[in-house]
Design a protein around this motif. Structure first.
Motif, PDB file in Angstrom:
ATOM      1  N   THR A   1      -3.104  -0.292   7.563  1.00  0.00           N
ATOM      2  CA  THR A   1      -1.780  -0.323   6.411  1.00  0.00           C
ATOM      3  C   THR A   1      -1.820  -1.581   5.291  1.00  0.00           C
ATOM      4  O   THR A   1      -1.702  -1.621   4.286  1.00  0.00           O
TER       5      THR A   1
ATOM      6  N   VAL B   1      -1.896  -1.710   1.346  1.00  0.00           N
ATOM      7  CA  VAL B   1      -0.927  -2.267   0.752  1.00  0.00           C
ATOM      8  C   VAL B   1      -1.199  -3.534  -0.060  1.00  0.00           C
ATOM      9  O   VAL B   1      -0.852  -3.886  -1.332  1.00  0.00           O
TER      10      VAL B   1
ATOM     11  N   LEU C   1      -0.505  -4.534  -3.937  1.00  0.00           N
ATOM     12  CA  LEU C   1       0.640  -5.340  -4.351  1.00  0.00           C
ATOM     13  C   LEU C   1      -0.377  -6.311  -5.507  1.00  0.00           C
ATOM     14  O   LEU C   1       0.133  -6.797  -6.337  1.00  0.00           O
TER      15      LEU C   1
END
Length: 76
Positions: free
Chosen positions: A52, A56, A60
């Motif tokens: 994850t 992510v 970002l």
């Protein structure tokens, strides 16, 4: 390999350090540079391996580095 070696935005590195995340897992070391480069990626790894965060962090990073999105641009 440290997160700082992956070319992530300094704001992300500061927050990772705050939560005592310094060393990237194998899936993160392999996936983050590919994702930041804008390449397609298909990865598989065990539960708890950091998939994850590997997904992510590049998302970002790109949103911090790129201009504002228009209403038609894809979002994560």
């Amino acid at each position: 390999m440290q997160f700082k070696d992956l070319g992530l935005d300094n704001r992300l590195l500061k927050n990772l350090s705050h939560y005592d995340f310094h060393k990237a897992t194998e899936i993160q070391r392999k996936a983050i540079p590919v994702s930041i480069a804008g390449k397609d990626l298909l990865a598989s790894s065990k539960t708890g391996s950091g998939k994850t965060l590997a997904f992510v962090l590049p998302m970002l990073h790109k949103s911090l580095k790129n201009k504002s999105f228009s209403a038609r641009d894809p979002r994560g």
